[in-house]
Design a protein around this motif. Structure first.
Motif, PDB file in Angstrom:
ATOM      1  N   ALA A 120      -0.486  -8.631   7.241  1.00 18.48           N
ATOM      2  CA  ALA A 120       0.842  -7.883   7.614  1.00 18.48           C
ATOM      3  C   ALA A 120       1.733  -7.050   6.894  1.00 18.48           C
ATOM      4  N   GLY A 121       1.023  -7.005   5.479  1.00 13.55           N
ATOM      5  CA  GLY A 121       1.692  -6.170   4.601  1.00 13.55           C
ATOM      6  C   GLY A 121       2.871  -6.754   3.928  1.00 13.55           C
ATOM      7  N   LEU A 122       2.968  -8.004   3.931  1.00 15.90           N
ATOM      8  CA  LEU A 122       4.017  -8.709   3.322  1.00 15.90           C
ATOM      9  C   LEU A 122       4.468  -8.203   1.769  1.00 15.90           C
ATOM     10  N   CYS A 123       3.339  -8.416   1.113  1.00 15.34           N
ATOM     11  CA  CYS A 123       3.413  -8.115  -0.474  1.00 15.34           C
ATOM     12  C   CYS A 123       3.554  -6.674  -0.553  1.00 15.34           C
ATOM     13  N   LEU A 124       3.689  -5.855   0.589  1.00 12.76           N
ATOM     14  CA  LEU A 124       4.047  -4.358   0.115  1.00 12.76           C
ATOM     15  C   LEU A 124       5.528  -4.194  -0.180  1.00 12.76           C
ATOM     16  N   LEU A 167      13.102  -3.242  -9.791  1.00 10.21           N
ATOM     17  CA  LEU A 167      11.862  -2.563 -10.128  1.00 10.21           C
ATOM     18  C   LEU A 167      11.632  -1.278  -9.866  1.00 10.21           C
ATOM     19  N   PRO A 168      10.729  -0.661 -10.388  1.00 11.71           N
ATOM     20  CA  PRO A 168      10.557   0.916 -10.176  1.00 11.71           C
ATOM     21  C   PRO A 168      10.551   1.274  -8.716  1.00 11.71           C
ATOM     22  N   GLU A 169      11.042   2.247  -8.518  1.00  8.81           N
ATOM     23  CA  GLU A 169      10.996   2.921  -7.136  1.00  8.81           C
ATOM     24  C   GLU A 169       9.787   2.905  -6.434  1.00  8.81           C
ATOM     25  N   VAL A 170       9.545   2.301  -5.396  1.00  7.18           N
ATOM     26  CA  VAL A 170       8.417   2.667  -4.280  1.00  7.18           C
ATOM     27  C   VAL A 170       8.439   3.674  -3.307  1.00  7.18           C
ATOM     28  N   VAL A 171       8.310   4.702  -3.404  1.00 12.67           N
ATOM     29  CA  VAL A 171       8.586   5.817  -2.532  1.00 12.67           C
ATOM     30  C   VAL A 171       7.586   5.963  -1.561  1.00 12.67           C
ATOM     31  N   TRP A 172       6.516   5.082  -1.336  1.00 11.29           N
ATOM     32  CA  TRP A 172       5.401   5.338  -0.448  1.00 11.29           C
ATOM     33  C   TRP A 172       4.762   4.193  -0.428  1.00 11.29           C
ATOM     34  N   ARG A 173       4.372   3.361   0.691  1.00 16.02           N
ATOM     35  CA  ARG A 173       3.440   2.229   0.554  1.00 16.02           C
ATOM     36  C   ARG A 173       2.528   2.283   1.947  1.00 16.02           C
ATOM     37  N   ALA A 174       1.225   1.675   1.751  1.00 18.17           N
ATOM     38  CA  ALA A 174       0.261   1.413   2.909  1.00 18.17           C
ATOM     39  C   ALA A 174      -0.601   0.221   2.357  1.00 18.17           C
ATOM     40  N   GLY A 175      -1.130  -0.230   3.455  1.00 19.09           N
ATOM     41  CA  GLY A 175      -2.079  -1.282   3.097  1.00 19.09           C
ATOM     42  C   GLY A 175      -3.312  -1.109   3.969  1.00 19.09           C
TER      43      GLY A 175
END
Length: 323
Positions: A120-124, A167-175
């Protein structure tokens, strides 16, 4: 390992994680040839104890003892085998974000985050959660998801490596997942809850809070193989962000050659790699167990680009930093 041995091993794991009812049921199946024959009618990969017991609950099996489940299982064996063929174990242990966050803090942002075996992408959402170890806190202090982790540092330098602040900025995420779960689908989320041990209301509450947070910005999830689908997502990520590939308890489901193919593919793509995988799973990720650390507390190795940072328990609640 025989089916009986798998259920006996699962019973020990259920005991350790505070689920005595599941342990009793697993031992019951392990010692019952007729029940084992039902499980063995399913494809081997679908005969995982967690999946079998979850399917029984999903189909309305009686709660309680093995003496109550056994007649139900034998009477509904066709339904159980058919449902096992439709279901997969979907691991969404948000607690593993705690060790993940410690490694992620060592990667300069901005970051394009890619998780394999994302479910479900929860760790993203690792950067959207808050964390605490003793008097040290990091991440998002205002988040509805707060995670504690017991960190033991082998040296003063290791303690200094713990994150502080955001934390460092996450600007894009996908699983990537073979069967991704849309957090907006109530039935799929209900299945995720069914996979949790019934006694662990704390884990169910954590899952619900993480799902609610994910629904405010649902992650992009792609139905693909961990090896074959990786390059397309890395190519899709913003060019001004550092691609970081994450695997947490995922690679055990890949055959040995595919596992190495995944490691090789991450290197070929020039991505950073954070892994929290079973300690003895990857031949190139060598983790030494500190003196006095139990096998349970050294189940997994936390590594950044294959370099081990520490060892921890299967769920990410305890970590012994070594680097």
């Amino acid at each position: 390992m025989s089916t009986s041995d798998r259920f006996l091993a699962a019973a020990l794991a259920f005991d350790r994680e505070g689920s005595p009812s599941q342990a009793e049921l697993a031992r019951g199946i392990a010692g019952d040839p007729t029940a084992l024959a039902v499980v063995d009618r399913a494809e081997e990969a679908r005969g995982q104890p967690v999946l079998v017991l979850a399917v029984c609950r999903w189909l309305g099996a009686p709660h309680g003892s093995w003496s109550a489940l056994r007649p139900w299982l034998l009477a509904r064996s066709d339904d159980v085998v058919a449902e096992l063929g439709r279901r997969l174990t979907q691991t969404n242990d948000v607690r593993r974000c705690a060790p993940l966050s410690i490694a992620l803090a060592r990667v300069p942002g901005p970051i394009a985050l890619i998780e394999v075996g994302a479910s479900a992408g929860l760790c993203l959402g690792v950067d959207r959660y808050g964390y605490r170890s003793g008097d040290r806190a990091w991440g998002d202090a205002s988040s509805t998801v707060q995670l504690g982790i017991d960190v033991v540092a082998g040296a003063t330098r290791c303690r200094a490596e713990l994150p502080t602040g955001r934390l460092p900025e996450v600007v894009w995420r996908a699983g990537i997942d073979l069967d991704p779960v849309d957090v907006r689908d109530p039935e799929r989320v209900a299945w995720l809850e069914t996979l949790l041990p019934p006694e662990r209301g704390d884990r169910r509450d954590l899952l619900r809070r993480a799902v609610a947070l994910a629904r405010t910005a649902p992650p992009r999830l792609v139905a693909a193989d961990a090896v074959d689908g990786l390059a397309a997502l890395v190519d899709e990520a913003p060019t001004d962000a550092t691609p970081v590939v994450v695997s947490t308890g995922t690679l055990v489901y890949l055959p040995g050659r595919r596992r190495q193919a995944f490691v090789d593919e991450v290197g070929r793509l020039g991505a950073r790699w954070i892994s929290y995988e079973r300690r003895d799973l990857l031949t190139d990720v060598v983790a030494e167990v500190p003196p006095g650390v139990s096998a349970d507390d050294a189940f997994a190795a936390l590594a950044l680009d294959g370099r081990v940072l520490g060892v921890g328990d299967a769920h990410g609640t305890r970590l012994h930093l070594t680097a």
